[in-house]
Design an enzyme around this catalytic site. Structure first.
Site, PDB file in Angstrom:
ATOM      1  N   TYR A 115       0.950  -1.086   0.076  1.00 52.99           N
ATOM      2  CA  TYR A 115       0.108  -0.045  -0.144  1.00 52.99           C
ATOM      3  C   TYR A 115       0.913   1.094   0.112  1.00 52.99           C
ATOM      4  O   TYR A 115       1.902   1.323   0.501  1.00 52.99           O
ATOM      5  CB  TYR A 115      -1.020   0.045   1.295  1.00 52.99           C
ATOM      6  CG  TYR A 115      -1.896   1.369   1.105  1.00 52.99           C
ATOM      7  CD1 TYR A 115      -2.974   1.368   0.806  1.00 52.99           C
ATOM      8  CD2 TYR A 115      -1.333   2.498   2.018  1.00 52.99           C
ATOM      9  CE1 TYR A 115      -3.719   2.298   0.933  1.00 52.99           C
ATOM     10  CE2 TYR A 115      -2.092   3.413   2.185  1.00 52.99           C
ATOM     11  CZ  TYR A 115      -3.231   3.522   1.512  1.00 52.99           C
ATOM     12  OH  TYR A 115      -4.141   4.668   1.723  1.00 52.99           O
ATOM     13  N   GLU A 139      -3.666   7.361  -3.919  1.00 52.40           N
ATOM     14  CA  GLU A 139      -3.698   6.218  -3.121  1.00 52.40           C
ATOM     15  C   GLU A 139      -3.461   5.097  -4.121  1.00 52.40           C
ATOM     16  O   GLU A 139      -4.232   4.599  -5.190  1.00 52.40           O
ATOM     17  CB  GLU A 139      -4.872   5.862  -2.578  1.00 52.40           C
ATOM     18  CG  GLU A 139      -4.925   4.697  -1.696  1.00 52.40           C
ATOM     19  CD  GLU A 139      -6.375   4.447  -0.973  1.00 52.40           C
ATOM     20  OE1 GLU A 139      -6.495   4.258   0.325  1.00 52.40           O
ATOM     21  OE2 GLU A 139      -7.411   4.668  -1.480  1.00 52.40           O
TER      22      GLU A 139
END
Length: 402
Positions: A119, A207
């Site tokens: 991530y 993101e």
């Protein structure tokens, strides 16, 4: 302002970010044609909506056993079948709510082997007024759960705007992801591209989930497999090209209409509509409604210098919500004058044939003129002395007609 995944990836590619090939499609035929242009033989068919959790989502029309909004296809026939399943149907995810969102676009990407998922995100840290890079080895998962259950697996690197991105930032992120050697260099290159994109587009958030290590004949490659990008709406006057990416079908019609009048409006789930000037006062108004046992139907800040026309538009937007059973107007006149607010309220109420209780609290500049306008309007407007009094009165009025 949000954009779709395929738009985000096309944008990031311009900044040198590595990602698999992909093509957007608006129809089943375009989806098949897109797959034919990709290397194959593995493809990924991805529903395009402004919401996360697509892979675990469910289509309302296909039953509980149907696959989600991100599917692998091992042939052109499977690409076609998945496209038929998705297009025009409603995808429900943890972020859409029960209403879900209709899928009108697909993104067909080249399938890749995945060795490890990470991530990675860039966002504005309000506490430090700096860009923060958030990295975790737990990619592909709900990052909120990771933050709650294993916060030690989330690492944050802040970037001083005076220096910008430095080599040590890239090394810190690569170390946080457990990468070394060539993969660490690839991570630094990707971070540099993301940082340049963040600054160059006035982004609020970029993101990447997942950022993945993908084995290839040439060695392991680090690819961005999914991207979510949102921009600062206040900066879009500098980015006319980005405004063209806006998909208004993904936005709430009332919020879209409000933006045309420069109104800050967010629809909520309650039954008392609110019209307030000032974000802080609006938050306090919503809180005191809840304190008195009911719930606000919206956040609406008309701003400090709204015109009569703007106030009228705000009032009409509130009344378009069928859940609204009463309206509370709370205005503290500073730059905004109470008589202008009163004129707008009266004009809107007459135009839409007001049929729900209305409580108004005015204070500040030209307050007496405003109160006189409301009192002489001939409308059933309930006056309030202060915010506490206003909240009690609108709650009582709503419950009286319930």
């Amino acid at each position: 302002m949000n954009i779709h995944e395929y738009q985000a990836k096309e944008l990031l590619a311009k900044f040198g970010v590595a990602l698999p090939a992909g093509i957007a499609a608006l129809s089943v035929e375009e989806a098949v044609a897109a797959a034919k242009q990709l290397p194959g033989p593995l493809y990924v068919v991805k529903a395009q909506i402004h919401a996360g959790g697509r892979g675990k989502g469910k289509f309302k029309e296909l039953g509980p056993d149907a696959k989600g909004g991100v599917r692998l296809a091992k042939s052109l026939e499977e690409v076609e079948a998945h496209a038929k399943d998705m297009l025009g149907n409603t995808l429900v995810t943890v972020q859409t709510g029960e209403a879900g969102k209709q899928v009108n676009r697909l993104y067909i990407t080249d399938g890749v082997d995945i060795g490890q998922e990470f991530y990675l995100a860039l966002l504005v840290d309000r506490a430090t007024s700096r860009i923060a890079v958030v990295a975790s080895t737990e990619g592909g998962m709900n990052i909120e759960d990771v933050a709650h259950d294993t916060p030690e697996k989330i690492h944050t690197v802040t970037i001083d705007p005076a220096t910008g991105l430095m080599p040590h930032h890239g090394r810190a992120v690569a170390k946080a992801l457990g990468l070394s050697g060539d993969l660490a260099k690839q991570a630094q290159t990707i971070l540099a591209g993301l940082y340049a994109a963040f600054l160059g587009t006035d982004a609020e958030q970029i993101e990447i989930n997942p950022l993945a290590v993908c084995p290839t004949p040439e060695g392991d490659k680090l690819y961005v497999l999914d991207a979510k990008v949102s921009f600062d709406g206040n900066a879009m006057f500098r980015h006319k090209d980005l405004l063209e990416l806006r998909d208004t079908t993904e936005e709430d019609p009332a919020e879209l209409e409000a933006s045309e009048y420069d109104l800050a409006y967010i629809k909520l789930d309650g039954n008392i509509g609110c019209m307030v000037n000032g974000a802080g006062l609006a938050m306090a108004t919503m809180d005191i409604i809840k304190l008195n046992g009911e719930f606000p139907a919206n956040f609406l800040d008309v701003g400090g210098g709204a015109s009569k026309e703007k106030v009228t538009a705000a009032f009409k937007i509130i009344l378009k919500d069928p859940a609204v059973k009463g309206i509370l107007v709370n205005i503290f006149g500073g730059i905004m004058k109470c008589d202008i607010i009163a004129d707008g309220i009266v004009a809107a109420a007459k135009e839409v044939n007001l049929s729900v209780p209305l409580v108004v609290r005015l204070e500040g500049t030209n307050v007496q003129q405003g109160k006189d306008i409301l009192a002489n309007s001939g409308l059933p407007i309930v006056a309030a002395n202060d915010l506490g009094d206003a909240a009690k009165k609108i709650v009582a009025e709503v419950r009286k007609v319930a």
